[in-house]
Design a protein around this motif. Sequence first.
Motif, PDB file in Angstrom:
ATOM      1  N   UNK A 487       0.768  -1.054   0.178  1.00  0.00           N
ATOM      2  CA  UNK A 487      -0.350  -0.065  -0.035  1.00  0.00           C
ATOM      3  C   UNK A 487       0.167   1.327  -0.349  1.00  0.00           C
ATOM      4  N   UNK A 488       0.608   2.465  -0.174  1.00  0.00           N
ATOM      5  CA  UNK A 488       1.017   3.498  -0.042  1.00  0.00           C
ATOM      6  C   UNK A 488       0.354   4.151   1.470  1.00  0.00           C
ATOM      7  N   UNK A 489       0.666   5.379   1.143  1.00  0.00           N
ATOM      8  CA  UNK A 489       0.206   6.332   2.779  1.00  0.00           C
ATOM      9  C   UNK A 489      -0.769   7.031   2.847  1.00  0.00           C
ATOM     10  N   UNK A 490      -1.880   7.600   3.181  1.00  0.00           N
ATOM     11  CA  UNK A 490      -2.223   8.604   3.488  1.00  0.00           C
ATOM     12  C   UNK A 490      -2.230   9.096   4.891  1.00  0.00           C
ATOM     13  N   UNK A 491      -1.319  10.568   5.293  1.00  0.00           N
ATOM     14  CA  UNK A 491      -1.519  11.575   6.027  1.00  0.00           C
ATOM     15  C   UNK A 491      -2.767  12.347   5.929  1.00  0.00           C
ATOM     16  N   UNK A 492      -3.352  11.969   7.507  1.00  0.00           N
ATOM     17  CA  UNK A 492      -5.003  12.183   7.404  1.00  0.00           C
ATOM     18  C   UNK A 492      -5.074  13.982   7.669  1.00  0.00           C
ATOM     19  N   UNK A 493      -3.990  14.626   8.391  1.00  0.00           N
ATOM     20  CA  UNK A 493      -4.132  16.119   8.490  1.00  0.00           C
ATOM     21  C   UNK A 493      -4.751  16.545   9.716  1.00  0.00           C
ATOM     22  N   UNK A 494      -5.313  17.816  10.189  1.00  0.00           N
ATOM     23  CA  UNK A 494      -6.176  17.732  10.995  1.00  0.00           C
ATOM     24  C   UNK A 494      -7.311  18.812  11.240  1.00  0.00           C
ATOM     25  N   UNK A 495      -8.177  18.802  11.584  1.00  0.00           N
ATOM     26  CA  UNK A 495      -9.832  19.073  11.193  1.00  0.00           C
ATOM     27  C   UNK A 495      -9.532  20.955  12.094  1.00  0.00           C
ATOM     28  N   UNK A 496     -10.436  21.238  11.063  1.00  0.00           N
ATOM     29  CA  UNK A 496     -10.260  22.545  10.751  1.00  0.00           C
ATOM     30  C   UNK A 496     -10.375  23.303  12.334  1.00  0.00           C
ATOM     31  N   UNK A 497     -10.623  22.610  12.923  1.00  0.00           N
ATOM     32  CA  UNK A 497     -10.549  24.178  14.659  1.00  0.00           C
ATOM     33  C   UNK A 497      -9.566  24.529  15.036  1.00  0.00           C
ATOM     34  N   UNK A 498      -8.197  23.297  14.967  1.00  0.00           N
ATOM     35  CA  UNK A 498      -7.332  23.119  15.231  1.00  0.00           C
ATOM     36  C   UNK A 498      -6.126  23.539  14.702  1.00  0.00           C
ATOM     37  N   UNK A 499      -6.344  23.638  13.100  1.00  0.00           N
ATOM     38  CA  UNK A 499      -5.290  24.367  11.949  1.00  0.00           C
ATOM     39  C   UNK A 499      -4.766  25.695  12.865  1.00  0.00           C
ATOM     40  N   UNK A 500      -3.295  25.732  12.278  1.00  0.00           N
ATOM     41  CA  UNK A 500      -3.060  26.848  12.745  1.00  0.00           C
ATOM     42  C   UNK A 500      -3.515  28.507  11.792  1.00  0.00           C
ATOM     43  N   UNK A 501      -2.889  29.478  11.970  1.00  0.00           N
ATOM     44  CA  UNK A 501      -3.175  30.412  11.443  1.00  0.00           C
ATOM     45  C   UNK A 501      -2.088  30.732   9.890  1.00  0.00           C
ATOM     46  N   UNK A 502      -1.148  30.387  10.262  1.00  0.00           N
ATOM     47  CA  UNK A 502       0.390  30.571   9.493  1.00  0.00           C
ATOM     48  C   UNK A 502       0.238  29.616   7.922  1.00  0.00           C
ATOM     49  N   UNK A 503       0.386  30.700   6.938  1.00  0.00           N
ATOM     50  CA  UNK A 503       0.554  29.575   5.726  1.00  0.00           C
ATOM     51  C   UNK A 503       0.996  28.386   5.511  1.00  0.00           C
ATOM     52  N   UNK A 504       2.388  28.363   6.686  1.00  0.00           N
ATOM     53  CA  UNK A 504       2.916  27.303   6.495  1.00  0.00           C
ATOM     54  C   UNK A 504       3.044  25.914   7.357  1.00  0.00           C
ATOM     55  N   UNK A 505       2.322  26.724   8.560  1.00  0.00           N
ATOM     56  CA  UNK A 505       1.199  25.007   9.405  1.00  0.00           C
ATOM     57  C   UNK A 505      -0.132  25.020   8.939  1.00  0.00           C
ATOM     58  N   UNK A 506      -0.576  25.690   8.261  1.00  0.00           N
ATOM     59  CA  UNK A 506      -1.527  25.102   7.797  1.00  0.00           C
ATOM     60  C   UNK A 506      -1.270  24.320   6.108  1.00  0.00           C
ATOM     61  N   UNK A 507      -0.107  24.348   5.113  1.00  0.00           N
ATOM     62  CA  UNK A 507       0.369  23.570   4.579  1.00  0.00           C
ATOM     63  C   UNK A 507       0.533  22.556   5.163  1.00  0.00           C
ATOM     64  N   UNK A 508       1.101  22.413   6.135  1.00  0.00           N
ATOM     65  CA  UNK A 508       1.675  21.590   7.146  1.00  0.00           C
ATOM     66  C   UNK A 508       0.579  20.573   7.775  1.00  0.00           C
ATOM     67  N   UNK A 509      -0.407  20.589   8.069  1.00  0.00           N
ATOM     68  CA  UNK A 509      -1.871  20.294   8.739  1.00  0.00           C
ATOM     69  C   UNK A 509      -2.519  19.762   7.854  1.00  0.00           C
ATOM     70  N   UNK A 510      -2.600  19.682   6.095  1.00  0.00           N
ATOM     71  CA  UNK A 510      -3.110  19.585   5.015  1.00  0.00           C
ATOM     72  C   UNK A 510      -2.855  17.934   4.437  1.00  0.00           C
ATOM     73  N   UNK A 511      -4.424  17.565   4.350  1.00  0.00           N
ATOM     74  CA  UNK A 511      -4.163  16.055   4.532  1.00  0.00           C
ATOM     75  C   UNK A 511      -2.872  15.665   2.900  1.00  0.00           C
ATOM     76  N   UNK A 512      -2.332  14.535   2.931  1.00  0.00           N
ATOM     77  CA  UNK A 512      -1.381  14.440   2.027  1.00  0.00           C
ATOM     78  C   UNK A 512      -1.064  13.286   1.481  1.00  0.00           C
ATOM     79  N   UNK A 513      -0.689  12.483  -0.076  1.00  0.00           N
ATOM     80  CA  UNK A 513      -0.529  11.251  -0.061  1.00  0.00           C
ATOM     81  C   UNK A 513       0.086  10.529  -0.486  1.00  0.00           C
ATOM     82  N   UNK A 514       0.789  10.117  -0.437  1.00  0.00           N
ATOM     83  CA  UNK A 514       1.680   8.701  -1.227  1.00  0.00           C
ATOM     84  C   UNK A 514       1.453   7.624  -1.881  1.00  0.00           C
ATOM     85  N   UNK A 515       1.087   7.752  -3.566  1.00  0.00           N
ATOM     86  CA  UNK A 515       0.459   6.812  -4.070  1.00  0.00           C
ATOM     87  C   UNK A 515       1.483   5.535  -4.321  1.00  0.00           C
TER      88      UNK A 515
END
Length: 569
Positions: A487-515
């Motif tokens: 299998x590949x892998x999927x990184x879940x990220x965080x729910x909306x109310x837990x996301x930080x306010x900076x652009x860098x933190x937002x990018x780090x906490x969005x869902x990611x995928x490895x195909x």
Amino acid sequence: MLTHLTDQLSGSFNWIVAAYTLTFTTFVPASGQLADIYGRHFALQFEMFWITIGSVLCAAAQSWGMLLMGRALQGLGAAGIMNLSRIILSDGATLAENSRGNSILSLISGCRYASRYRYGVGPVVGGYLSEASWRYVFVLPVGVAVVAMLLIFFVMRDELVHGRVAATAGDSRRKNIISGLAIIDWPGLVMFILGVGLIILAVQWGGIQYSWSSAAVLASFIIGGFLCVAFFGYEYLLGPRRAVARTFPSQVPMIPSTLFRRKDTALLMMINFSAGISLVSAFYFISYYWQFAEGYSSSQAGIQLLYYTPGLGVGAYVALYLCNSWPRQTFSPLLIGSVVEGVGLALLTFFISVRNTTMVKVFLAVAGAGTGLRVMPVVLHAAGIWSTRISSMQSLLSFMLPLGETIGISVMGAVFSNKFSTLLSQIPNPGNGFSLPSSGIPSLDFLDSLPAGAKEEVENAAAKAVMWAFISVLPFVGFSIVASVFLGNVWIGEAGNERKHTKEDYDAEKGKVLYGVYLLALVKGGIASHKQDLEVNREVEGREKVVDVEAAHVDVARPIRTYEPVAGR
């Protein structure tokens, strides 16, 4: 319950199960398309209606045919309930929000499936009700279904996603229904139901009603296989700008062929297929072990099945932690769950053969933990791999689970019946007016009336027959372990109310995928280079960039337009 029912109506245990699972399996993808076309509310009410009608027929059954018809309608109705539940939780939700919703759904599934054989209170309630009358087991779902229909209408209706033919001002209901019929993939639906149904019938018949080399079994396999191949060919040609799509521009494929462009689709299908087999083995054939090999009553056997429940609960809770807290990934629970399930079922098989009841209970719980570990991560992994096709992907996986159950029931049922009959024929006649049946499964009352020595031999034969039934499906469980490794892998990220306010933190906490293959990337140290944003996030960012560019053009153009008149004066 099954032994009471088959004794009274004189039918085959396998057909009680197969009548339900046959329609349950074949109509799952259709339920997803129904929800897509007519909306979630219509689809839910449609499914609950047939569950109610089917349960009424079963409760009032006066013949074997009437009972099987009721079971088939129950399966038709239940086909979309779990599938629609997953789809509704995914509607408009981020991957992290989807994870939380599915966590709750996984934890309460025991209560939701009380009317079916799944884990939780179902086996216990069913065992006690069947001692009074097996009909009460089918009366209970009627009341539950009616209450559910009322709740769906009054509480959920306004919150559910509408379909492609949602009514607008001035449109009649009849017009919307007719326009929706033109969108349904009718040729694909017919080929899928007939193809899968014939293959299931062939597996059900083989070795029990007909020999594997008989014309009925071979014809069902050949015709069913041809129809399945034709179905996937038709779905491919129904893709954008292809031949069938140009001929029927309104039709939408039931299972888009694009889903199979990524390897994880087939791997997740194998994993869910194995989970279906695990559930069947834990609830149907372990029940046979407790009743025929250990002499337990229906209610006692139902209580023993609860050893599976803590395992499922522990597995589901661990998966909840791994997906929602740390490491917020799907690969680890899927791999660990597959290995634990396989080891648990293998050791369970061994201890069944030696009739060690304590260890049977222990490894029943272990196998349950492995299955529970994968229930939610499979859904999330699929949502990450195909984040823009969640509904279609979920329908496909929801189909594989009951397919595994159906094939597992058929294969294990055939092996158990044949082995048990063979072993019974080798037991000497107990005498004293008793004669063991040459074929078929003896009733519990008959077994209780046997002399002690003969009863012990029959119980040993039952244990060996159950053991061989488990051995027959262990290869499928092994395949799921292999599938999870690639299998590949999927990184879940965080729910909306837990996301930080900076652009860098937002990018780090969005869902990611490895195909690709996650373990291979981990060994090579190339995870960072292979990790990508989810498709749905890339599409959103693409639209945002277009909006930003358009806004920039507007901001630049406005001063020019205001300046030109001044210059002309």
